[in-house]
Design an enzyme around this catalytic site. Structure first.
Site, PDB file in Angstrom:
ATOM      1  N   ASP A  78       0.828  -1.215   0.000  1.00 50.47           N
ATOM      2  CA  ASP A  78       0.000   0.000   0.000  1.00 50.47           C
ATOM      3  C   ASP A  78       0.861   1.265   0.000  1.00 50.47           C
ATOM      4  O   ASP A  78       0.736   2.125   0.884  1.00 50.47           O
ATOM      5  CB  ASP A  78      -0.937   0.029   1.210  1.00 50.47           C
ATOM      6  CG  ASP A  78      -1.750  -1.239   1.371  1.00 50.47           C
ATOM      7  OD1 ASP A  78      -2.002  -1.909   0.360  1.00 50.47           O
ATOM      8  OD2 ASP A  78      -2.128  -1.559   2.515  1.00 50.47           O
ATOM      9  N   GLU A 303     -11.828  -1.111  -2.552  1.00 51.67           N
ATOM     10  CA  GLU A 303     -11.130  -0.327  -1.530  1.00 51.67           C
ATOM     11  C   GLU A 303      -9.956   0.407  -2.161  1.00 51.67           C
ATOM     12  O   GLU A 303      -9.818   0.480  -3.378  1.00 51.67           O
ATOM     13  CB  GLU A 303     -10.651  -1.236  -0.400  1.00 51.67           C
ATOM     14  CG  GLU A 303      -9.629  -2.280  -0.816  1.00 51.67           C
ATOM     15  CD  GLU A 303      -9.146  -3.116   0.360  1.00 51.67           C
ATOM     16  OE1 GLU A 303      -9.593  -2.887   1.495  1.00 51.67           O
ATOM     17  OE2 GLU A 303      -8.305  -4.003   0.142  1.00 51.67           O
TER      18      GLU A 303
END
Length: 537
Positions: A78, A303
């Site tokens: 991420d 997401e």
């Protein structure tokens, strides 16, 4: 005498031509000078010995904390990237193979001058800010009925986002309380809320951060209870899940936070530019406007929103990570002319109303001579502030059960890739990772040869495989059961195959042994599925 006559003749001819030139120059603008004919840009020949990156994709032999100086882009998850001075800085979720990072701070970061060679620097935070526990237990005390405080919350430190605002850098970060709201079993109770916080720094090299407290948290909307009837009860308690922040500044100077994960969709929340926080959080409507969702359930496999504005196209682009993260993860993108939507896909689907997002820009895949990559999403999209080049960065994982690698799917490698744009304004991610290969003038003749091409489809947890295709000198295309024609625009470096356009680039062949320079092309099918190819010979 003969020689003298010869010299006199030459002098006479010279005087004659000088007179003609003088008359010509007087007949026009006295200041007119001939326009130089500039030389064309030189063709850069990339040597066969170009020193591209040679680090191994299986980094398990150097995965330990003591070997962190060798990690480069190993143990990335991420990521978010911004440039400060000569360096790009990359921050990320707390994640590493074998949890090597445990006990060494939170939100690890590294830096690079060239996006290829990265130095691991440490962690941005050493502990969770005290306000997280205070805010959590204040919320619990105000519930009806009131719940007792959680004295020792369990935290997850996830998915930060970095953005320069004026002379400061703002780091939006996610801290998740993983304890159940009541009891000890997440099959009978939803987990506690998540928080997005804000910290600021004047200088990323200093790693000195001033914490500014809470920006937003997960908040129930009263439509569901926090109890669950079992592991298959996906009626999410919270309206928006307060993780995965991203931020954009509009051309009008407005600041918007975009966040969300699973639950009811993706939210856009207007911020006060001075504070970087919402103007108020008094009612559920103050927690944001829903700008994207995947269907209509309370538990959606979407997401990791990343929001950018491209001033060249005039669109906001919303990148999304679809599906579970270990294998199936894939990246989608939609766009809108307004920050709050509606957002549309390449197929015209209204994603704000729940349509599937297209195009898909990454998916589990493999070229020959490699295991391939899966879990390939949750991206950062950023620009080189000097050249205005766009880049994509995310983790990708090795597949499950790779022979000789223990828990191979836990190997998380950072991928930085260049982004190009189609004629109709959609971002295309490069087939190969960025390696700073020098740009050359790509000629039509250099396109002739055998290529390896992947025409991807969306298949849950299925790696998309390559086939060999041929581009011949008489502009014929064949391979993978398809035949047709091709042409090449050398000015714009676009190859057209059977009417479909693809962007061509110099690249680094990461799967070759030894690795070498090559060329790639990438684009979309008419339905928004990515097509990636690299030249073999």
């Amino acid at each position: 005498m003969k020689n003298l006559n010869k010299y006199l003749k030459l002098i006479s001819i010279s005087i004659f031509y000088l007179l003609i030139l003088s008359i010509s120059s007087c007949s026009g603008d006295d200041n007119l000078e001939p326009t130089p004919n500039p030389d064309p840009d030189p063709i850069v020949v990339v040597p066969e010995t170009f020193p591209g990156p040679d680090y191994a994709d299986d980094y398990t032999p150097i995965a330990s904390w003591n070997d962190r100086s060798k990690w480069n882009l190993a143990n990335v998850h991420d990521p978010t990237v911004a440039k400060d001075g000569d360096y790009y800085y990359m921050y990320q979720t707390d994640a590493s193979y074998g949890n090597a990072h445990d006990g060494h701070g939170h939100f690890p970061y590294r830096r690079s001058k060239d996006l290829v060679n990265w130095d691991y620097m440490g962690a941005a935070f050493q502990a969770a800010p005290a306000w997280v526990k205070d805010s959590l237990n204040n919320k619990r005390a105000r519930m009806n009925p009131a719940l007792p405080p959680i004295e020792n919350p369990d935290y997850g430190f996830w998915a930060p986002y970095i953005q320069k605002v004026g002379n400061k850098f703002r780091l939006y970060y996610s801290i998740v309380v993983t304890n159940p709201i009541v009891g000890t079993d997440t099959n009978t109770s939803w987990s506690e809320r998540a928080f997005i916080g804000l910290a600021e720094s004047d200088d990323l090299a200093s790693n000195i951060w001033e914490d500014k407290g809470m920006v937003v948290c997960s908040e129930p909307d009263g439509l569901e209870t926090y109890t669950r009837t079992g592991g298959n009860d996906w009626s999410g308690y919270f309206k928006f899940n307060a993780i995965d922040p991203s931020m954009v500044i509009t051309p009008e100077g407005e600041h918007w936070l975009v966040y969300g994960s699973w639950h009811s969709g993706i939210a856009a929340l207007k911020l006060n530019p001075e504070t970087g926080k919402p103007y108020k959080l008094e009612t559920i409507e103050d927690y944001g406007i829903k700008i994207a969702k995947r269907g209509n359930s309370r538990w959606q496999a979407s997401e990791g929103p990343e929001i950018i504005y491209n001033e060249d196209t005039g669109y906001y682009y919303l990148f999304l990570a679809y599906d579970e993260l270990s294998v199936a993860y894939n990246t989608r993108v939609v766009r809108s002319s307004n920050i709050t939507g509606p957002y549309f896909g390449i197929d015209g689907g209204n994603v704000t109303e729940g349509a599937e997002s297209w195009p898909m820009v990454t998916h589990p895949y493999s070229f020959n001579n490699h295991t391939g990559w899966v879990g390939f999403a949750h991206c950062s999209v950023f620009q080189n502030p000097d050249t205005k080049e766009w880049f994509y960065a995310s983790q990708a994982r090795l597949p499950e059960n790779v022979s000789g690698i223990n828990v191979s799917n836990a190997v998380m490698m950072g991928h930085v890739r260049s982004i190009q744009w189609t004629d109709d304004g959609w971002p295309v991610v490069a087939p190969e990772r960025y390696a700073a290969v020098p740009k050359t003038d790509i000629l039509e003749a250099s396109m002739v040869g055998t290529w390896e091409q992947i025409t991807m489809d969306y298949q849950y947890k299925v790696i998309q495989k390559s086939v060999n295709v041929s581009l011949t000198s008489n502009n014929k295309f064949s391979g993978g059961g398809v035949t047709g024609t091709w042409s090449f625009d050398s000015v714009n470096e676009i190859i057209t195959i059977n009417g479909n356009q693809f962007n061509v680039s110099d690249a680094w062949d990461w799967e070759a042994s030894p690795r070498k320079t090559t060329k790639t092309y990438s684009g979309f099918t008419p339905t928004g599925r990515p097509v990636w190819a690299k030249k073999l010979y």
